[in-house]
Write a protein that holds these residues in place. Structure first.
Motif, short mmCIF file in Angstrom:
data_model
loop_
_atom_site.label_atom_id
_atom_site.label_comp_id
_atom_site.label_asym_id
_atom_site.label_seq_id
_atom_site.Cartn_x
_atom_site.Cartn_y
_atom_site.Cartn_z
N ASP A 190 -5.35 -4.89 -0.26
CA ASP A 190 -3.92 -4.53 -0.23
C ASP A 190 -3.31 -4.58 -1.64
O ASP A 190 -3.65 -5.47 -2.44
N GLU A 213 4.23 -2.91 11.50
CA GLU A 213 3.48 -1.66 11.58
C GLU A 213 3.80 -0.80 10.36
O GLU A 213 4.96 -0.48 10.12
N GLU A 218 -4.23 -8.42 3.47
CA GLU A 218 -5.68 -8.26 3.61
C GLU A 218 -6.29 -7.90 2.26
O GLU A 218 -5.59 -7.41 1.37
N ASP A 266 1.16 4.18 7.88
CA ASP A 266 -0.20 4.74 7.93
C ASP A 266 -0.95 4.31 9.20
O ASP A 266 -2.14 4.57 9.34
N GLY A 267 -0.24 3.64 10.13
CA GLY A 267 -0.85 3.29 11.40
C GLY A 267 -1.50 1.91 11.42
O GLY A 267 -1.89 1.42 12.46
N THR A 268 -1.61 1.28 10.24
CA THR A 268 -2.20 -0.06 10.20
C THR A 268 -1.13 -1.11 10.47
O THR A 268 0.07 -0.84 10.37
N LYS A 269 -1.59 -2.30 10.85
CA LYS A 269 -0.68 -3.42 11.07
C LYS A 269 -1.01 -4.53 10.09
O LYS A 269 -2.15 -4.70 9.69
N ARG A 270 0.02 -5.30 9.77
CA ARG A 270 -0.19 -6.44 8.88
C ARG A 270 0.53 -7.66 9.45
O ARG A 270 1.67 -7.54 9.93
N ASN A 272 0.83 -1.23 0.00
CA ASN A 272 0.00 0.00 0.00
C ASN A 272 0.85 1.26 0.00
O ASN A 272 0.55 2.24 0.70
#
Lengths: 397, 397
Positions: B367, B353, B364, B356-360, B289
């Motif tokens: 993406d 982390e 998902e 953009d603050g999201t975790k993977r 992303n």
């Protein structure tokens, strides 16, 4: 049409292949008795519909045309061969099989090999992982399979050169010609109609995609395999050659051979369930130098062809015309039903005595292996698969 | 020719691809800066030799023509782009890359995937077989590899639908969309000139057969893989899609990138020895992303491309034009150099982390993964590989 008894190519079979006469281009034909019927010639003289399918060096265009073409073409060929009023037009399109060369019948797209005989998988588990549970936990849950090399699928009769490779050695691995060259007697199905990426093909759609069946000899180098196969599976132990029979037996020719397959316990997941019986009562025969060493029963296969197809596409993998999916080695419960030498000689510890007085553990240079198969037919004469044959040549030195 | 800095497609690169303008047939082109040079048009106007190679929907005919054609063609294209006297003839054959569609550059014959990064194989051994020696005994002796599905190798940009499949469950296996969808950042080489069955291709013949290199994303479903892969290797965990970059970077464009590969201990068997340095100093970059999550160093690969080629053919397996051989996941020793999410998140136990603050942990739906690579060049501007990109779509319900 005079069809000699025992040819296996009666009017209920009509397998397709690619043949040529000396100096002419390969084209599509059908085996009938001991002759080949030239479909390109019949199409040129207006007796069959579309010439482009038959004046071709492979079956692929015809296979891609689908069941709505395969069925009327088969019906029409049956009529042309049985209705006396066509005799004068058909006879000039018949050539003695002994006068023609048979070619690779189709261009292989991807080659997938399964592992669907319970007896074979159990035997190999016992031989290779003694002391452990012979079947791994996934085996009864899904038809285990892998991709092989499509570019080295060769027609029956192609010489098989003994491959060199690495095998385990102490303290160092050894590079040498394989000392454990083996056969695997298998039956494969060939995809005619492709499928779209992302669209699984359910078991019930088998006949819409599959054109027919061939015999497969998945030559294997057991010492190379044992050293290389962890963790990504067989590679060079198989990729040197895989031989197929020249005649593709149509799915429709096998209706009388269909039987209920062995019971599956545990019950498979829904995507692997099949409403119709797709066991096939074929008896294979393996000959080494003219001596029958085994008669593997295909009806004993645990996973059926529609289950294999549904599994191979359940992740959305697309099918292409010419995809070849082989059953895996066909072995029955008795010793004389085992489909490979590693099983027949228990990894070389129990040599096989041939009637000519020689013994074999694995294949020797000069050996010729011939695999045949027959299926019940509505006639007296069974449906024949022809043969897949290969002779071992020494490694170049 | 104005070549914007950072395009990666300077006059020392000249990668080949297949493109089309709206409503026209695909044909062969070369990337130069932010434009595509239409080779079919140049051939039609007599500026390049043989039109049949370029007015084609794949590179295969040109790739089959061999080095004696590739070299003068490359020299000629360089001249056409740099000699001012050709400007008026060349300019009409240039199209902005943003105006054309890029296609699959070649028809894949067989697809082989290796496993040649020591860090990757070690990481996977630690994750999947904790407590055991992470590298199996064969790994330092031969480039472990296997065949993948050629029919589902797709061009960059093709949507990747999350595959469904079986994974381990207690007491029953579970059928569901994969919960562990992963990437594998790889570099592949493409065969131009075929080889004969039974004739191994030594390491020294690499340049005679190999046309060029592409980026490969070997999408993987780790839960499906863990359940299915014993004993025959990965199958459905990989066969749903493998994405490749649209531009094939010629071997000749990588001369400045060649470096000595890591020392090999134990010394390989003679057939795997290579007189010339064939490490390649490429730096890959993986973006999720739009955020860079890793920069895998290709120069660290233990087994080189000529060694992979020699190994894959040492048993006599024939090569065909369009064979694609991928390196296996490229990982370096540092965490930020790992080429797959299973390594980056240690099988999901150490979430990544994103800025953009999201975790993977794994991918998902929605993406987008983009892999790029650059190599040193004789210019200031490095040689670029373009990109291989893919967006995850949900499983159909």
């Amino acid at each position: 049409m005079p069809v000699p008894e025992g040819s296996g190519f009666g009017v209920n079979n009509l397998p397709y292949g690619v043949f040529s006469q000396r100096g002419e281009l390969p084209r599509v034909g059908v085996a009938i008795g001991e002759q080949v019927l030239d479909l390109a010639e019949l199409a040129a003289s207006g007796l069959l519909a579309d010439r482009r399918w038959f004046a071709a060096g492979s079956l692929n265009s015809f296979m891609a045309a689908g069941r709505q073409v395969w069925q009327p073409t088969r019906d029409r060929i049956m009529t042309l061969l049985t209705d006396i009023s066509y005799r004068d037009e058909v006879e000039p399109a018949l050539y003695p099989m002994s006068d023609v060369e048979l070619h690779m019948p189709f261009t292989v797209a991807d080659y997938v090999d399964f592992y669907s005989s319970r007896d074979h998988a159990t035997n190999l588990g016992r031989i290779l992982r003694p002391g452990d549970e012979p079947l791994l936990p996934n085996w009864t849950r899904l038809p285990v399979g892998y991709h092989g090399r499509a570019g080295t699928v060769v027609p029956s009769g192609t010489p098989v050169v003994r491959p060199c490779g690495q095998r385990k050695g102490e303290p160092e691995p050894v590079f040498a010609p394989t000392a454990k060259l083996d056969v695997e007697a298998e039956v494969g199905f060939v995809i005619g109609v492709p499928s779209a990426l992302g669209r699984p093909v359910p078991t019930g759609a088998f006949r819409n995609h599959v054109f027919g069946f061939v015999l497969v000899n998945d030559w294997s180098a057991r010492d190379i395999q044992a050293w290389e196969y962890r963790p990504l599976g067989p590679f060079l132990a198989k990729s040197f050659a895989t031989s197929v029979s020249p005649w593709v037996v149509p799915v429709d020719a096998l209706d009388a051979a269909r039987v209920r397959p062995p019971a599956q316990d545990p019950e498979p997941l829904p995507y692997l369930r099949c409403d119709e019986p797709w066991g096939l009562d074929l008896t294979l025969e393996i000959e080494v130098n003219g001596h029958v060493v085994s008669r593997p029963p295909f009806a004993e296969m645990y996973w059926t062809a529609p289950q294999q197809l549904a599994h191979a596409t359940v992740n959305g993998a697309a099918l292409r015309t010419g995809d070849l999916m082989a059953s895996g080695t066909v072995s029955g419960p008795r010793r004389d039903q085992r489909g490979s030498l590693i099983e027949l000689t228990w990894n070389g510890t129990e040599p096989l005595e041939l009637p000519d007085g020689t013994k074999r553990v694995f294949l020797e240079d000069g050996d010729t292996v011939r695999i045949t198969a027959t299926a019940p037919s509505p006639d007296v004469d069974p449906i024949g698969f022809g043969e897949v044959i290969g002779t071992i040549y020494p490694s170049p030195t």
